[in-house]
Structures are given as structure tokens and as C-alpha cells.
Design an enzyme around this catalytic site. Structure first.
Site, PDB file in Angstrom:
ATOM      1  N   ASN A   9       0.866  -1.179   0.000  1.00 35.21           N
ATOM      2  CA  ASN A   9       0.000   0.000   0.000  1.00 35.21           C
ATOM      3  C   ASN A   9       0.907   1.235   0.000  1.00 35.21           C
ATOM      4  O   ASN A   9       1.509   1.561   1.014  1.00 35.21           O
ATOM      5  CB  ASN A   9      -0.883  -0.020   1.257  1.00 35.21           C
ATOM      6  N   LYS A  11       0.143   4.331  -0.400  1.00 38.48           N
ATOM      7  CA  LYS A  11      -0.477   5.536   0.191  1.00 38.48           C
ATOM      8  C   LYS A  11      -0.188   6.770  -0.684  1.00 38.48           C
ATOM      9  O   LYS A  11      -0.097   6.629  -1.895  1.00 38.48           O
ATOM     10  CB  LYS A  11       0.014   5.736   1.628  1.00 38.48           C
ATOM     11  N   HIS A  97      -9.244   0.918   4.824  1.00 32.29           N
ATOM     12  CA  HIS A  97      -7.965   1.145   5.497  1.00 32.29           C
ATOM     13  C   HIS A  97      -8.179   2.083   6.695  1.00 32.29           C
ATOM     14  O   HIS A  97      -9.003   2.995   6.632  1.00 32.29           O
ATOM     15  CB  HIS A  97      -6.942   1.745   4.523  1.00 32.29           C
ATOM     16  N   GLU A  99      -6.593   4.507   7.762  1.00 33.91           N
ATOM     17  CA  GLU A  99      -6.432   5.952   7.470  1.00 33.91           C
ATOM     18  C   GLU A  99      -7.687   6.518   6.818  1.00 33.91           C
ATOM     19  O   GLU A  99      -8.046   7.671   7.041  1.00 33.91           O
ATOM     20  CB  GLU A  99      -5.181   6.160   6.590  1.00 33.91           C
ATOM     21  N   GLU A 169      -5.464  -5.353  10.383  1.00 28.76           N
ATOM     22  CA  GLU A 169      -4.427  -4.360  10.637  1.00 28.76           C
ATOM     23  C   GLU A 169      -4.699  -3.642  11.961  1.00 28.76           C
ATOM     24  O   GLU A 169      -5.484  -2.674  11.995  1.00 28.76           O
ATOM     25  CB  GLU A 169      -4.394  -3.319   9.513  1.00 28.76           C
ATOM     26  N   GLY A 175       2.412   1.840  10.773  1.00 27.94           N
ATOM     27  CA  GLY A 175       3.359   2.948  10.655  1.00 27.94           C
ATOM     28  C   GLY A 175       4.017   3.345  11.963  1.00 27.94           C
ATOM     29  O   GLY A 175       4.645   4.394  12.057  1.00 27.94           O
ATOM     30  N   SER A 215       3.481  -2.572  10.342  1.00 23.24           N
ATOM     31  CA  SER A 215       4.937  -2.556  10.542  1.00 23.24           C
ATOM     32  C   SER A 215       5.623  -3.880  10.216  1.00 23.24           C
ATOM     33  O   SER A 215       6.568  -4.284  10.895  1.00 23.24           O
ATOM     34  CB  SER A 215       5.275  -2.105  11.970  1.00 23.24           C
TER      35      SER A 215
HETATM   36  C1  PEP Z   1      -0.627  -0.076   6.063  1.00 19.11           C
HETATM   37  O1  PEP Z   1      -0.665   1.110   5.827  1.00 19.11           O
HETATM   38  O2  PEP Z   1      -1.527  -0.821   5.668  1.00 19.11           O
HETATM   39  C2  PEP Z   1       0.505  -0.579   6.825  1.00 19.11           C
HETATM   40  C3  PEP Z   1       0.463  -1.801   7.285  1.00 19.11           C
HETATM   41  O3  PEP Z   1       1.553   0.289   7.024  1.00 19.11           O
HETATM   42  P1  PEP Z   1       2.978  -0.074   7.703  1.00 19.11           P
HETATM   43  O4  PEP Z   1       3.459  -1.356   7.085  1.00 19.11           O
HETATM   44  O5  PEP Z   1       3.856   1.088   7.382  1.00 19.11           O
HETATM   45  O6  PEP Z   1       2.715  -0.230   9.163  1.00 19.11           O
END
Ligand code: PEP
Length: 252
Positions: A9, A11, A97, A99, A169, A175, A215
Site C-alpha cells: 500500500n 499511500k 484502510h 487511514e 491491521e 506505521g 509494521s
Molecule cells: C498499512 O498502511 O496498511 C501498513 C500496514 O503500514 P505499515 O506497514 O507502514 O505499518
């Protein structure tokens, strides 16, 4: 049989030049490895989808959208419809997601509409969900995840699940550099699969890929992906670096 999937992803990162370069580097990287049936997905911003589609030609990389609107068309300034994505042959979309939920007010009810629209357009959905840190601290993580799934997806017929990939998630891990432990990931993924068994039976449960996101890095991917109910990852930060992303694809 459910598939193993590594999905990046991106973003709001990468202009067109950077998009092409990253795809070129991932392509080069995966040429040198055995994919063993693993699906590789990348998700650039809307403006770079067409260039990305062009650039992945000749490889197994699939291009996925980060979002779409629930309406067919109309007065929704700044939005993108399912038919627009289909017109450029983008067949999968990330929905829900954290966000989008946090910064753009996407509720379970809105996501249910988006899910219906995507399916009506025969699109595949990578459906994201997960609890906040406070939910986990209060031991509400299982009930939150259950309600997110029930509210947006459990109205679907069993046959619709061929088009659904789940991405658990935990918001506190996105992040932040903080990852769920392999035990926490497996425990939640098994819980999710059991919800599918209860609602739809073994067939749907066994054939639905459940990704972990939060992460994931080359250093921790192997032990997370090794869990029986973790079928891959939705990757943010580490998907922006071709070497790391290819290493993640090799982590099964
Ligand atoms: C995400 O945005 O779906 C995500 C898992 O980000 P990150 O791997 O940076 O934590």
C-alpha cells in the site's frame, strides 16, 4: 486453496517517475526469485494507476486501487468510481484502510456500500479492519474486529467471498514500528477464520486469504507469515523500498 499474498500500500507516496522506477526495481527483484504461487500486489495513487498498469506488463505484479467511492457516478468532487477503475483494467481495490476510517470518516455503513458497489462491478476487495490501541488495552479487540466484519461484510452471500481478501491491521501497529507478536497475529487470524466458519462454513473460511498489516519488515515477516492462519501481508512503509518488498515476498 487460499493464496499467499504480499500487497504494497503505497499511500500518498511516489510521483509518476518514482512509481515507474519502483515497479521496475520490484520486477527485476522478483525475476530472480521463485514466487511459489504468491500474489504480488502494488497500490499506487489514482493518478499513477495507468502508468503502473503499463509498467507491470510482462510480470506477475497486479495493480490495485487504494480506495473508490460507493456511488456509480455524480457530484462527488475528488472521488473515483468503480467503473473508472474498471475502464483502466484495475480489478482490485483496498477498502476500509484505517487511514480512510480515521481521516476521511469512513464508517462500517459506508464501507458496506463500497463493498456492494465493488462486488456489483466484479472487483476484488482487500478489506482492512482492526482495533485501536485503546480497544486492545480494554480487551475489546475481538469484539471490535467481529463487529467491523459483521457490519460491512456478513450480509454477503457465501459466493461473494471469492472476491474478498481480508487484511487484519491493528491500528496501533500501522506505521508505528510496533508489530503484533506472531502469537497475537495468529490468535486474531484464527478468531477471524472461526467467524467465517460459523457464518459461512469451512469452504469459505479455508479459501479466504487473511493478511496481516502493521509494521511488517523483512526482519519480522518470516515469523509472522509462518503462522497457519496468516496468508501474507499488507505492507506500508516497507513496500516503498524494492529490496525490502522483494525480501517480504520471499518470507514465506
Ligand atoms: C498499512 O498502511 O496498511 C501498513 C500496514 O503500514 P505499515 O506497514 O507502514 O505499518
Amino acid at each position: 486453496m487460499r493464496k499467499q499474498i504480499v500487497a504494497g500500500n503505497w499511500k500518498m507516496n511516489n510521483d509518476i517517475k518514482e512509481t515507474k522506477k519502483l515497479i521496475k526495481d520490484i520486477k527485476k527483484g522478483i525475476k530472480k526469485i521463485k514466487l511459489k504461487g504468491t500474489r504480488v500486489l502494488v497500490s499506487p495513487t489514482f493518478v499513477n494507476l495507468t502508468a503502473a498498469k503499463d509498467k507491470v506488463k510482462g510480470s506477475k505484479i497486479e495493480v490495485v486501487a487504494q480506495n473508490m467511492h460507493q456511488a456509480k457516478s455524480g457530484a462527488f468532487t475528488g472521488e473515483i468510481s468503480a467503473s473508472m477503475l474498471k475502464a483502466i483494467k484495475v480489478k482490485s481495490v483496498i477498502l476500509g484502510h484505517s487511514e480512510r476510517r480515521t481521516y476521511f470518516g469512513e464508517t462500517d455503513a459506508i464501507l458496506k456500500e463500497k463493498v456492494n458497489t465493488a462486488l456489483a462491478n466484479k472487483m476484488e476487495i482487500i478489506f482492512c479492519f482492526g482495533e485501536l490501541l485503546a480497544d486492545r488495552k480494554n480487551n475489546n479487540h475481538f469484539s471490535i474486529v467481529e463487529s467491523q466484519l459483521k457490519n460491512a461484510l456478513f450480509h454477503l452471500e457465501a459466493s461473494a467471498w471469492k472476491k474478498i481478501v481480508l487484511a487484519y491491521e491493528p491500528v496501533w501497529a500501522i506505521g508505528t514500528g510496533e508489530t503484533a507478536t506472531p502469537v497475537q497475529a495468529q490468535e486474531m487470524h484464527a478468531f477471524i477464520r472461526n467467524l467465517l466458519v460459523d457464518k459461512y462454513g469451512n469452504d469459505v473460511a479455508e479459501n479466504t486469504s487473511i493478511l496481516y498489516g502493521g509494521s511488517v519488515k523483512p526482519a519480522n515477516a518470516k515469523e509472522i507469515f509462518a503462522n497457519p492462519d496468516v496468508d501474507g501481508g499488507l505492507i506500508g512503509g516497507a513496500a516503498l523500498n524494492a529490496t525490502d518488498f522483494v525480501a517480504l515476498i520471499q518470507s514465506f
